[in-house]
Motif scaffolding. Structure first.
Motif, PDB file in Angstrom:
ATOM      1  N   ASN A  85       4.720 134.664  10.367  1.00 48.81           N
ATOM      2  CA  ASN A  85       5.749 134.010   9.551  1.00 48.81           C
ATOM      3  C   ASN A  85       6.784 133.324  10.433  1.00 48.81           C
ATOM      4  O   ASN A  85       7.708 133.948  10.924  1.00 48.81           O
ATOM      5  CB  ASN A  85       6.462 135.030   8.664  1.00 48.81           C
ATOM      6  CG  ASN A  85       5.494 135.638   7.678  1.00 48.81           C
ATOM      7  OD1 ASN A  85       4.934 136.706   7.935  1.00 48.81           O
ATOM      8  ND2 ASN A  85       5.261 134.931   6.587  1.00 48.81           N
ATOM      9  N   HIS A 102      12.425 136.149  15.215  1.00 49.82           N
ATOM     10  CA  HIS A 102      13.416 137.242  15.250  1.00 49.82           C
ATOM     11  C   HIS A 102      13.730 137.623  16.693  1.00 49.82           C
ATOM     12  O   HIS A 102      12.873 138.147  17.399  1.00 49.82           O
ATOM     13  CB  HIS A 102      12.900 138.471  14.505  1.00 49.82           C
ATOM     14  CG  HIS A 102      12.742 138.215  13.035  1.00 49.82           C
ATOM     15  ND1 HIS A 102      11.505 137.990  12.468  1.00 49.82           N
ATOM     16  CD2 HIS A 102      13.643 138.112  12.045  1.00 49.82           C
ATOM     17  CE1 HIS A 102      11.666 137.773  11.183  1.00 49.82           C
ATOM     18  NE2 HIS A 102      12.960 137.841  10.899  1.00 49.82           N
ATOM     19  N   ALA A 130       7.161 146.522  30.539  1.00 55.39           N
ATOM     20  CA  ALA A 130       7.014 147.911  30.977  1.00 55.39           C
ATOM     21  C   ALA A 130       5.547 148.247  31.203  1.00 55.39           C
ATOM     22  O   ALA A 130       5.212 149.133  31.989  1.00 55.39           O
ATOM     23  CB  ALA A 130       7.615 148.845  29.923  1.00 55.39           C
ATOM     24  N   LYS A 176       3.207 144.544  13.843  1.00 56.25           N
ATOM     25  CA  LYS A 176       4.278 144.593  14.842  1.00 56.25           C
ATOM     26  C   LYS A 176       4.622 146.016  15.281  1.00 56.25           C
ATOM     27  O   LYS A 176       4.856 146.280  16.459  1.00 56.25           O
ATOM     28  CB  LYS A 176       5.537 143.915  14.298  1.00 56.25           C
ATOM     29  CG  LYS A 176       5.506 142.399  14.446  1.00 56.25           C
ATOM     30  CD  LYS A 176       6.837 141.809  13.990  1.00 56.25           C
ATOM     31  CE  LYS A 176       6.811 140.288  14.096  1.00 56.25           C
ATOM     32  NZ  LYS A 176       8.051 139.693  13.566  1.00 56.25           N
ATOM     33  N   GLY A 177       4.611 146.921  14.315  1.00 58.17           N
ATOM     34  CA  GLY A 177       4.992 148.301  14.630  1.00 58.17           C
ATOM     35  C   GLY A 177       3.995 149.011  15.535  1.00 58.17           C
ATOM     36  O   GLY A 177       4.305 150.047  16.117  1.00 58.17           O
ATOM     37  N   GLU A 178       2.791 148.452  15.635  1.00 58.74           N
ATOM     38  CA  GLU A 178       1.762 149.119  16.451  1.00 58.74           C
ATOM     39  C   GLU A 178       1.478 148.362  17.730  1.00 58.74           C
ATOM     40  O   GLU A 178       0.472 148.615  18.411  1.00 58.74           O
ATOM     41  CB  GLU A 178       0.463 149.236  15.631  1.00 58.74           C
ATOM     42  CG  GLU A 178       0.627 150.191  14.467  1.00 58.74           C
ATOM     43  CD  GLU A 178      -0.492 150.055  13.436  1.00 58.74           C
ATOM     44  OE1 GLU A 178      -1.577 149.570  13.803  1.00 58.74           O
ATOM     45  OE2 GLU A 178      -0.251 150.409  12.270  1.00 58.74           O
ATOM     46  N   LEU A 179       2.375 147.453  18.081  1.00 58.73           N
ATOM     47  CA  LEU A 179       2.154 146.657  19.288  1.00 58.73           C
ATOM     48  C   LEU A 179       2.243 147.543  20.532  1.00 58.73           C
ATOM     49  O   LEU A 179       3.161 148.350  20.675  1.00 58.73           O
ATOM     50  CB  LEU A 179       3.231 145.558  19.371  1.00 58.73           C
ATOM     51  CG  LEU A 179       3.145 144.644  20.586  1.00 58.73           C
ATOM     52  CD1 LEU A 179       1.890 143.785  20.536  1.00 58.73           C
ATOM     53  CD2 LEU A 179       4.394 143.762  20.689  1.00 58.73           C
ATOM     54  N   THR A 231      12.478 143.216  22.114  1.00 62.54           N
ATOM     55  CA  THR A 231      11.785 144.516  22.192  1.00 62.54           C
ATOM     56  C   THR A 231      10.369 144.351  22.732  1.00 62.54           C
ATOM     57  O   THR A 231       9.910 145.135  23.570  1.00 62.54           O
ATOM     58  CB  THR A 231      11.727 145.184  20.803  1.00 62.54           C
ATOM     59  OG1 THR A 231      12.951 144.935  20.119  1.00 62.54           O
ATOM     60  CG2 THR A 231      11.478 146.657  20.905  1.00 62.54           C
ATOM     61  N   SER A 246       5.035 141.759  10.665  1.00 61.54           N
ATOM     62  CA  SER A 246       5.502 143.043  10.138  1.00 61.54           C
ATOM     63  C   SER A 246       4.734 143.387   8.868  1.00 61.54           C
ATOM     64  O   SER A 246       4.873 144.461   8.321  1.00 61.54           O
ATOM     65  CB  SER A 246       7.013 143.000   9.887  1.00 61.54           C
ATOM     66  OG  SER A 246       7.333 141.835   9.174  1.00 61.54           O
ATOM     67  N   ARG A 247       3.934 142.409   8.377  1.00 55.52           N
ATOM     68  CA  ARG A 247       3.056 142.719   7.249  1.00 55.52           C
ATOM     69  C   ARG A 247       1.745 143.284   7.800  1.00 55.52           C
ATOM     70  O   ARG A 247       1.491 143.269   9.010  1.00 55.52           O
ATOM     71  CB  ARG A 247       2.771 141.454   6.451  1.00 55.52           C
ATOM     72  CG  ARG A 247       4.019 140.893   5.802  1.00 55.52           C
ATOM     73  CD  ARG A 247       3.654 139.763   4.845  1.00 55.52           C
ATOM     74  NE  ARG A 247       4.836 139.330   4.153  1.00 55.52           N
ATOM     75  CZ  ARG A 247       5.709 138.453   4.639  1.00 55.52           C
ATOM     76  NH1 ARG A 247       5.518 137.913   5.831  1.00 55.52           N
ATOM     77  NH2 ARG A 247       6.774 138.120   3.956  1.00 55.52           N
ATOM     78  N   MET A 252      10.435 143.762  26.432  1.00 54.28           N
ATOM     79  CA  MET A 252      10.701 145.006  27.142  1.00 54.28           C
ATOM     80  C   MET A 252       9.437 145.854  27.216  1.00 54.28           C
ATOM     81  O   MET A 252       9.057 146.352  28.272  1.00 54.28           O
ATOM     82  CB  MET A 252      11.798 145.777  26.381  1.00 54.28           C
ATOM     83  CG  MET A 252      12.644 146.677  27.257  1.00 54.28           C
ATOM     84  SD  MET A 252      13.548 147.878  26.296  1.00 54.28           S
ATOM     85  CE  MET A 252      14.397 146.901  25.099  1.00 54.28           C
ATOM     86  N   LEU A 253       8.745 145.948  26.064  1.00 55.86           N
ATOM     87  CA  LEU A 253       7.549 146.791  25.972  1.00 55.86           C
ATOM     88  C   LEU A 253       6.432 146.251  26.860  1.00 55.86           C
ATOM     89  O   LEU A 253       5.812 146.995  27.632  1.00 55.86           O
ATOM     90  CB  LEU A 253       7.104 146.833  24.508  1.00 55.86           C
ATOM     91  CG  LEU A 253       5.909 147.725  24.194  1.00 55.86           C
ATOM     92  CD1 LEU A 253       6.257 148.620  23.005  1.00 55.86           C
ATOM     93  CD2 LEU A 253       4.666 146.926  23.876  1.00 55.86           C
ATOM     94  N   THR A 284      15.428 140.033  17.863  1.00 51.80           N
ATOM     95  CA  THR A 284      15.284 141.487  18.115  1.00 51.80           C
ATOM     96  C   THR A 284      13.855 141.817  18.519  1.00 51.80           C
ATOM     97  O   THR A 284      13.611 142.560  19.465  1.00 51.80           O
ATOM     98  CB  THR A 284      15.596 142.282  16.826  1.00 51.80           C
ATOM     99  OG1 THR A 284      16.431 141.513  16.000  1.00 51.80           O
ATOM    100  CG2 THR A 284      16.154 143.638  17.141  1.00 51.80           C
TER     101      THR A 284
END
Lengths: 586, 122
Positions: B62, B17, B30, B110-113, B23, B89-90, B26-27, B19
Motif C-alpha cells: 500500500n 511509513h 542487525a 510486516k510483523g513477521e519480517l 524499524t 501489514s495485511r 534496524m532489523l 516508523t
C-alpha cells in the motif's frame, strides 16, 4: 380609487365643455355646409370616445387603453376647431385635424393593454405623429388651401408665411401618401395581432379589430379613389362610411368587453367544471392557462418548510423579476399562502378574472401543493439517504485508513522490536532492554490512537453517562477554550444525544481547523419538542454548509432524525451552528 | 545471529511509513544486510531501484501513489532486475494471486519480517 373616480369624472366634464365649444363653433361656422349633422355627429363621436375611454380607464387603471381612447375623443374635438370662423382657431383645428386618426391607430394597435408591443407598431405610431405634427407644417406655412381662402369660403391660414399653393400641395400629397402607407401597415399589423391572440383574447378583441380593419380599408379606398380622381360623390360617400365606422369604434370596444365578460364568466365556469371533474383534474395547469388565456402559465407551490416555491416535481423555483414581462399571482386559502401562478404580466390587466381564477383554483392547487410537498420531501429523503450512505462509506474508508496507518503500523513495529529484542536477549541484554523500552513506548502510542479512534466512532462516556459528561470531556480535550453554557442534565433518547454530541464535536473540529477562534461556547436547550443545539465561535466566519463533507454529513445526520441544521457564518462575525432535533420523550 | 548468506546483500526499502522503514532498517542491518536506500512512494522507489541497483527491494503493497504490485512489475521487468519481496501489514490472503503475478519473489507480513524469512525467498 375614489381619487381616480373624481379625476375621471372631471375629465369627462372637460370633454363635455369641449363638445359644447365644438357645437358652438359648428353652428356659427360660415364654412360648414351641413351644420346640424356636423354639430350633432361631432359632439356624439367625441363624447362617445371620451365617455367609453373614461369608463375603460376606471375599470382597468393599469391598462393605458382608456387613456388612449379618451385621447382620441379630445383629438377629435381639436379637429372640430376648424369649424371656427377665427383664423387662428381655424388654423389650429385644421392643422391638428388628422391627429385623431393617428391616436386612433395608436389605440387600436395598443389594444387591449394600451402598450405597443412590437417595434413595427411603435414605428407606425411614431411615424404617424411625425407626419401630422412635422411633415404637414410646411403645408400650412406655404399657405394651405389658399385658393379656397381666396374665394372667401375658408378663414385665412394663420400660419401662412407665403402664398404658394402649388408647393403646399406637394406637402399635402406627401402627407396623404404617408397616411395611406401607414393605414395599410396598420391593417397588416392588426391581422398579425389577431393571428397571435389566444382564443379568449380573440373573443374580446374581435369587434374592435374588425371595426379597425374595416375603417382602415374604407380610408385606404377613399384615399385611392381621391388620388385616381374619382367623382367627388364617391369620395364623400366613402368619407361618410368611414365616419360612421369611426363613430361605432367605442361601442365595438364595449361590445368586446361584454363578450369577454360573458366569455370570462364562461371561462371561470368551465374552469370550475374542469376542476371538479375527476377525469380531467390532472391538467390543472392547462385549465388555468386556458382560463387566463396564457399558454405559458406556470404553476408553483408553496413549501412552508423551506420558505420557497417549488415546481410540481418538487424543485425550487426562482420567481421572475419585476419588469421581466412575467408576473406572479399568489393563491391563498383560508389566509394561508398555498401557491402561485407565474404568468404574462398582461393578464393583470384583468384583475377580476385573475381573482376569480385564483379563487376557483385554490382547492385544487392546495391538493397539488400537498403532493408537491410530498414529492419534495421524498426527493430530499432520497438524496439525504444517498448522502448518508456516501458519508458512511467515506467514514468506513477513513476508519480503515486510520487503523492501517496508525495502530496497525505501531503494532507491526512492536512485533519487529520484540523479535529483535528476543534475538539479542542472550548476546546483548542491554540492547534487548533498549528495544523493549522502545516497544513499550510504541504500545502506549498504539493504545492512545485506538482510544481516540473508538471515541470518534461512538464515545462510551456518552452511552454510559450522557451528554453533559461527554461534552465536558470533549471541551477539556479541545485545544481552545470551550464554554459549556447550558447542557440539560436529564437524559434524552440515545439517537438525539448522539446527534447533539456529533454536532458539537464536528463544529468544534471545524472551529479548530478553520475559524482561527479564541473561544467557543456550547448551549443545548429544549424548545417545543425540540432539542436545540448551538455552537458559537468568535472566529473568522464564512463557513459554507454545502462545501465539505463535515457539515453536510452533520446536516444529513440531523435530517435523518427529521431535524434541521442551520449555519450562520457571516465573514468576520464568527460562526453559529444550530441544530433543531425533534425530541419528544425526555 | 548473523546469517552469512545475508552479509553484504544490498537492500532498498520502499514504504510510506517512516516508523516501519526505520524499524526494518534496524532489523535488517542487525542481521547483516546492507540497507542502501529508502523511498516513501512507488515512483521514487522505481527510480531509486534503477539508480542504486540493490540486490533486493523490500516493497510495501500500500503506497500513496502506485500500488506495490505495479511497482514490482515495473522493477522486475528490467534486465538484471533486483529480487523484489512484498510486505504489508495485511495478510497475503488479502491479495490472492496478485503477489506471484507481479514478478515478486514472495510476500512477508510486516510483523513477521526477519532476515531468515527474507533469505528463504531470495
Amino acid at each position: 380609487m375614489a381619487a381616480l373616480r373624481r379625476a375621471l369624472i372631471a375629465l369627462f366634464a372637460v370633454g363635455v365643455v369641449f363638445a359644447a365649444l365644438d357645437v358652438v363653433f359648428t353652428v356659427s361656422s360660415r364654412h360648414e355646409a351641413d351644420k346640424a349633422v356636423a354639430a350633432s355627429l361631432g359632439a356624439i363621436i367625441g363624447l362617445s370616445f371620451i365617455g367609453v375611454g373614461v369608463f375603460a380607464w376606471f375599470r382597468r387603471p393599469l391598462s393605458r387603453f382608456g387613456l388612449l381612447m379618451t385621447g382620441v375623443g379630445f383629438a377629435w374635438f381639436l379637429a372640430g376647431l376648424s369649424e371656427s370662423n377665427s383664423s387662428a382657431i381655424y388654423t389650429i383645428g385644421s392643422f391638428l385635424s388628422p391627429l385623431y386618426v393617428v391616436v386612433a391607430v395608436h389605440m387600436v394597435l395598443a389594444f387591449p393593454s394600451g402598450r405597443l408591443e412590437t417595434t413595427a407598431e411603435r414605428a407606425i405610431v411614431v411615424a404617424g405623429y411625425m407626419a401630422v405634427l412635422v411633415v404637414r407644417l410646411p403645408y400650412f406655412l406655404l399657405g394651405a388651401n389658399t385658393t379656397d381662402q381666396l374665394r372667401g369660403t375658408l378663414p385665412r391660414d394663420a400660419l401662412a408665411l407665403a402664398q404658394r399653393p402649388d408647393l403646399a400641395d406637394v406637402f399635402g400629397y406627401s402627407g396623404a401618401f404617408v397616411a395611406g402607407v401607414g393605414l395599410i401597415a396598420t391593417g397588416v399589423l392588426l391581422l398579425g395581432k389577431r393571428r397571435r391572440a389566444s382564443a379568449a383574447q380573440r373573443r374580446q378583441e374581435a369587434p374592435m379589430l374588425w371595426n379597425g380593419l374595416f375603417l382602415a380599408a374604407v380610408l385606404i379606398g377613399a384615399a385611392v379613389a381621391d388620388f385616381a380622381g374619382a367623382p367627388e360623390g364617391t369620395v364623400t360617400a366613402a368619407g361618410v362610411v368611414a365616419l360612421v365606422a369611426f363613430a361605432v369604434m367605442p361601442y365595438a370596444f364595449l361590445a368586446g368587453l361584454v363578450r369577454s365578460r360573458y366569455s370570462r364568466a364562461g371561462a371561470v365556469g368551465e374552469l370550475i367544471e374542469r376542476l371538479n371533474d375527476p377525469d380531467r383534474r390532472k391538467g390543472l395547469r392547462e385549465a388555468l392557462a386556458d382560463a387566463l388565456g396564457d399558454r405559458g402559465l406556470q404553476l408553483v407551490y408553496w413549501r412552508p418548510k423551506t420558505g420557497r416555491f417549488v415546481t410540481y416535481e418538487g424543485q425550487p423555483v426562482d420567481l421572475p423579476e419585476p419588469g421581466s414581462g412575467r408576473a406572479v399571482t399568489e393563491v391563498e386559502r383560508d389566509g394561508m399562502r398555498i401557491g402561485a401562478f407565474i404568468h404574462d404580466s398582461q393578464v393583470l390587466d384583468e384583475p377580476e378574472l385573475v381573482r376569480a381564477v385564483a379563487g376557483s383554483a385554490a382547492l385544487a392547487l392546495e391538493n397539488e401543493r400537498l403532493e408537491a410537498e410530498l414529492r419534495a420531501r421524498v426527493e430530499e429523503l432520497e438524496s439525504s439517504r444517498a448522502r448518508l450512505l456516501e458519508v458512511s462509506m467515506f467514514e468506513r474508508r477513513r476508519l480503515e485508513r486510520d487503523l492501517h496507518d496508525g495502530a496497525q503500523q505501531r503494532l507491526v513495529a512492536l512485533s519487529l522490536q520484540i523479535a529483535m529484542a528476543l534475538g539479542k536477549l542472550d548476546s546483548d541484554p542491554a540492547a534487548a532492554r533498549a528495544l523493549l523500552d522502545a516497544a513499550r513506548d510504541e504500545l502506549r502510542k498504539a493504545l492512545e490512537e485506538l482510544r481516540e479512534l473508538a471515541r470518534g466512532i461512538h464515545p462510551a462516556i456518552l452511552t454510559d453517562r450522557g451528554l453533559e459528561p461527554a461534552l465536558e470531556a470533549l471541551a477539556e480535550r479541545a485545544p481552545l477554550r470551550v464554554e459549556l453554557e447550558a447542557i440539560p442534565g436529564e437524559r434524552m433518547p440515545a439517537p438525539v444525544e448522539a446527534a447533539a454530541y456529533f454536532v458539537v464535536a464536528e463544529s468544534l473540529t471545524n472551529t479548530v481547523k478553520y475559524a482561527g477562534a479564541r473561544q467557543a461556547s456550547v448551549r443545548i436547550g429544549r424548545d417545543d419538542g425540540y432539542a436545540v443545539v448551538e455552537v458559537r465561535d468568535d472566529g473568522v466566519g464564512g463557513a459554507d454548509p454545502t462545501g465539505g463533507t463535515g457539515l453536510r454529513g452533520l446536516a444529513d445526520r440531523v435530517a435523518a432524525l427529521d431535524g434541521r441544521l442551520e449555519v450562520h457564518s457571516p465573514p468576520g462575525e464568527g460562526t453559529l451552528v444550530r441544530a433543531n432535533i425533534p425530541c419528544v420523550s425526555s | 545471529m548473523v546469517d552469512h548468506v545475508n552479509v553484504g546483500t544490498t537492500v532498498l526499502i520502499v514504504d510510506d511509513h517512516p516508523t516501519f522503514r526505520a524499524t526494518a532498517r534496524m532489523l535488517l542491518e542487525a542481521e547483516g544486510y546492507d540497507v542502501v536506500g529508502e523511498a516513501p512512494d512507488g515512483e521514487t522507489g522505481i527510480t531509486a531501484a534503477g539508480r542504486l541497483e540493490p540486490d533486493l527491494v523490500l516493497l510495501d503493497v500500500n503506497l500513496p501513489d502506485l500500488d506495490g504490485f505495479s511497482v514490482a512489475e515495473r522493477i522486475t521487468s528490467r534486465a538484471g532486475a533486483p529480487a523484489v519481496v512484498l510486505v504489508s501489514s495485511r495478510d497475503s490472503s488479502d491479495f490472492g494471486p496478485l503477489v506471484l503475478g507481479s514478478g515478486a519473489r514472495g510476500f512477508i507480513p510486516k510483523g513477521e519480517l526477519s532476515g531468515a524469512a527474507l533469505a528463504e525467498l531470495i
